[in-house]
Motif scaffolding. Sequence first.
Motif, PDB file in Angstrom:
ATOM      1  N   ASN A 224      16.466  19.934 -11.859  1.00 16.66           N
ATOM      2  CA  ASN A 224      17.640  19.796 -12.715  1.00 16.66           C
ATOM      3  C   ASN A 224      18.628  20.937 -12.463  1.00 16.66           C
ATOM      4  OD1 ASN A 224      16.863  22.089 -14.330  1.00 16.66           O
ATOM      5  ND2 ASN A 224      15.450  20.777 -15.462  1.00 16.66           N
ATOM      6  N   GLN A 225      19.767  20.874 -13.123  1.00 17.65           N
ATOM      7  CA  GLN A 225      20.813  21.854 -12.875  1.00 17.65           C
ATOM      8  C   GLN A 225      20.384  23.258 -13.272  1.00 17.65           C
ATOM      9  OE1 GLN A 225      23.680  21.194 -11.189  1.00 17.65           O
ATOM     10  NE2 GLN A 225      23.808  23.429 -11.147  1.00 17.65           N
ATOM     11  N   GLY A 226      19.608  23.380 -14.340  1.00 18.93           N
ATOM     12  CA  GLY A 226      19.141  24.698 -14.760  1.00 18.93           C
ATOM     13  C   GLY A 226      18.255  25.343 -13.712  1.00 18.93           C
ATOM     14  N   GLU A 227      17.374  24.560 -13.103  1.00 13.63           N
ATOM     15  CA  GLU A 227      16.486  25.075 -12.060  1.00 13.63           C
ATOM     16  C   GLU A 227      17.271  25.438 -10.804  1.00 13.63           C
ATOM     17  OE1 GLU A 227      12.879  22.264 -13.785  1.00 13.63           O
ATOM     18  OE2 GLU A 227      14.179  21.578 -12.162  1.00 13.63           O
ATOM     19  N   ILE A 228      18.265  24.613 -10.475  1.00 11.23           N
ATOM     20  CA  ILE A 228      19.111  24.898  -9.315  1.00 11.23           C
ATOM     21  C   ILE A 228      19.906  26.181  -9.535  1.00 11.23           C
ATOM     22  CG2 ILE A 228      21.127  24.079  -8.021  1.00 11.23           C
ATOM     23  CD1 ILE A 228      20.047  21.211  -8.500  1.00 11.23           C
ATOM     24  N   THR A 229      20.451  26.327 -10.722  1.00 10.97           N
ATOM     25  CA  THR A 229      21.242  27.524 -11.050  1.00 10.97           C
ATOM     26  C   THR A 229      20.379  28.773 -11.021  1.00 10.97           C
ATOM     27  OG1 THR A 229      22.752  26.219 -12.419  1.00 10.97           O
ATOM     28  CG2 THR A 229      22.710  28.604 -12.792  1.00 10.97           C
TER      29      THR A 229
ATOM     30  N   ARG B 167      13.788  27.144  16.582  1.00  5.17           N
ATOM     31  CA  ARG B 167      13.415  28.562  16.490  1.00  5.17           C
ATOM     32  C   ARG B 167      14.633  29.462  16.334  1.00  5.17           C
ATOM     33  NH1 ARG B 167      10.033  28.694  21.935  1.00  5.17           N
ATOM     34  NH2 ARG B 167      12.000  27.636  22.508  1.00  5.17           N
ATOM     35  N   ARG B 168      15.826  28.911  16.580  1.00 10.70           N
ATOM     36  CA  ARG B 168      17.044  29.713  16.506  1.00 10.70           C
ATOM     37  C   ARG B 168      17.867  29.410  15.252  1.00 10.70           C
ATOM     38  NH1 ARG B 168      20.120  29.629  22.148  1.00 10.70           N
ATOM     39  NH2 ARG B 168      21.271  31.238  21.011  1.00 10.70           N
ATOM     40  N   VAL B 169      17.323  28.555  14.359  1.00 12.35           N
ATOM     41  CA  VAL B 169      18.036  28.237  13.128  1.00 12.35           C
ATOM     42  C   VAL B 169      17.233  28.726  11.924  1.00 12.35           C
ATOM     43  CG1 VAL B 169      19.060  26.203  14.229  1.00 12.35           C
ATOM     44  CG2 VAL B 169      17.028  25.941  12.813  1.00 12.35           C
ATOM     45  N   TYR B 170      17.925  28.884  10.807  1.00 15.85           N
ATOM     46  CA  TYR B 170      17.269  29.307   9.565  1.00 15.85           C
ATOM     47  C   TYR B 170      17.154  28.087   8.662  1.00 15.85           C
ATOM     48  CZ  TYR B 170      16.043  32.267   5.582  1.00 15.85           C
ATOM     49  OH  TYR B 170      15.384  32.861   4.525  1.00 15.85           O
ATOM     50  N   MET B 171      15.952  27.879   8.114  1.00 10.81           N
ATOM     51  CA  MET B 171      15.681  26.738   7.240  1.00 10.81           C
ATOM     52  C   MET B 171      15.347  27.224   5.838  1.00 10.81           C
ATOM     53  SD  MET B 171      15.544  23.804   9.024  1.00 10.81           S
ATOM     54  CE  MET B 171      15.396  23.244  10.716  1.00 10.81           C
ATOM     55  N   THR B 172      15.980  26.633   4.843  1.00 14.70           N
ATOM     56  CA  THR B 172      15.664  27.009   3.472  1.00 14.70           C
ATOM     57  C   THR B 172      15.954  25.835   2.547  1.00 14.70           C
ATOM     58  OG1 THR B 172      15.903  28.756   1.808  1.00 14.70           O
ATOM     59  CG2 THR B 172      17.936  27.981   2.879  1.00 14.70           C
ATOM     60  N   ASN B 173      15.727  26.041   1.260  1.00 14.44           N
ATOM     61  CA  ASN B 173      15.987  25.024   0.244  1.00 14.44           C
ATOM     62  C   ASN B 173      16.742  25.639  -0.925  1.00 14.44           C
ATOM     63  OD1 ASN B 173      14.561  22.414   1.015  1.00 14.44           O
ATOM     64  ND2 ASN B 173      12.874  23.881   1.268  1.00 14.44           N
ATOM     65  N   VAL B 174      17.456  24.792  -1.634  1.00 14.29           N
ATOM     66  CA  VAL B 174      18.176  25.238  -2.827  1.00 14.29           C
ATOM     67  C   VAL B 174      17.196  25.764  -3.863  1.00 14.29           C
ATOM     68  CG1 VAL B 174      19.571  24.434  -4.780  1.00 14.29           C
ATOM     69  CG2 VAL B 174      20.147  23.705  -2.462  1.00 14.29           C
ATOM     70  N   VAL B 175      16.092  25.039  -4.051  1.00 14.66           N
ATOM     71  CA  VAL B 175      15.046  25.427  -5.009  1.00 14.66           C
ATOM     72  C   VAL B 175      13.800  25.811  -4.224  1.00 14.66           C
ATOM     73  CG1 VAL B 175      13.543  24.577  -6.868  1.00 14.66           C
ATOM     74  CG2 VAL B 175      15.980  23.990  -6.856  1.00 14.66           C
TER      75      VAL B 175
ATOM     76  N   CYS C  62      17.744  29.327  -9.287  1.00 14.85           N
ATOM     77  CA  CYS C  62      17.314  29.656  -7.926  1.00 14.85           C
ATOM     78  C   CYS C  62      18.476  30.024  -7.011  1.00 14.85           C
ATOM     79  CB  CYS C  62      16.558  28.467  -7.341  1.00 14.85           C
ATOM     80  SG  CYS C  62      15.144  28.939  -6.328  1.00 14.85           S
ATOM     81  N   ARG C  63      19.705  29.871  -7.469  1.00 12.91           N
ATOM     82  CA  ARG C  63      20.864  30.173  -6.630  1.00 12.91           C
ATOM     83  C   ARG C  63      20.878  31.649  -6.219  1.00 12.91           C
ATOM     84  NH1 ARG C  63      25.874  27.697  -5.116  1.00 12.91           N
ATOM     85  NH2 ARG C  63      26.683  29.194  -3.591  1.00 12.91           N
TER      86      ARG C  63
ATOM     87  N   GLU D 247       9.440  38.908   0.045  1.00  9.31           N
ATOM     88  CA  GLU D 247       8.399  39.571  -0.739  1.00  9.31           C
ATOM     89  C   GLU D 247       8.726  39.542  -2.227  1.00  9.31           C
ATOM     90  OE1 GLU D 247       4.798  41.200  -1.368  1.00  9.31           O
ATOM     91  OE2 GLU D 247       5.577  40.557   0.581  1.00  9.31           O
ATOM     92  N   GLU D 248       9.976  39.805  -2.568  1.00  8.62           N
ATOM     93  CA  GLU D 248      10.387  39.801  -3.973  1.00  8.62           C
ATOM     94  C   GLU D 248      10.308  38.400  -4.570  1.00  8.62           C
ATOM     95  OE1 GLU D 248      14.258  41.543  -4.248  1.00  8.62           O
ATOM     96  OE2 GLU D 248      13.571  43.569  -3.752  1.00  8.62           O
ATOM     97  N   ALA D 249      10.613  37.383  -3.761  1.00  4.96           N
ATOM     98  CA  ALA D 249      10.626  36.006  -4.259  1.00  4.96           C
ATOM     99  C   ALA D 249       9.221  35.498  -4.593  1.00  4.96           C
ATOM    100  CB  ALA D 249      11.279  35.086  -3.241  1.00  4.96           C
TER     101      ALA D 249
END
Length: 201
Positions: free
Chosen positions: A104-109, A78-86, A111-112, A12-14
């Motif tokens: 780019n690195q700034g966007e990755i950082t 259904r038993r695993v969690y899927m996500t992305n770095v960004v 979203c970390r 919700e916050e994201a």
Amino acid sequence: MSAVKSLPRLREEAKSCQRCDLWRTGTQTVFGEGPSRAEILFIGEQPGDVEDIQGRPFVGPAGRLLDQALAEAGIDRRRVYMTNVVKHFKWTPRGKRRLHSKPNQGEITACRFWLDAELAAVKPRIIVCLGATAAQALLGKSFRVTQHRGEPVPSPLAPVVLATVHPSSLLRAPDPETRRTERARFVRDLVAVRRLLEMAA
């Protein structure tokens, strides 16, 4: 991070995240999806065009290929969690199409923050990095998937952390034979993940 937040609260916050400028062009935040106590957590680079529209990770062509490979390897998605770095889709226009553009690195950082919160909430036993961007975000810029594919790497993030290719790379194979070969290799990587989980049980 002090108190660990639940996945529903984080999701919700994201939704209103503006930590980098990708929110301006992405349709919506594409947060992770899966059980709150999943034993395996898969991390890709970023959502694609279909994921951006649907608001769910790994539901496009690469996601469908991943589903098939997981089934062949004996892993229930259904038993695993899927996500992305960004969490937002970065793209460039080409006619009416939206083509993937590497974050780019700034966007990755930026979203970390969300990735760390997901890892803290899920506490997976195994983390699988899909592709170079995810692997280098978690294991350092010097990490090479080509050199250490499928090898467990020491990390404070989970008892077992390893990397393999992103399923989208299989879709870009230059010919059917290469695609078949690389797909079989990818399935073998996932079988190894399943066995590691069974050994840790």
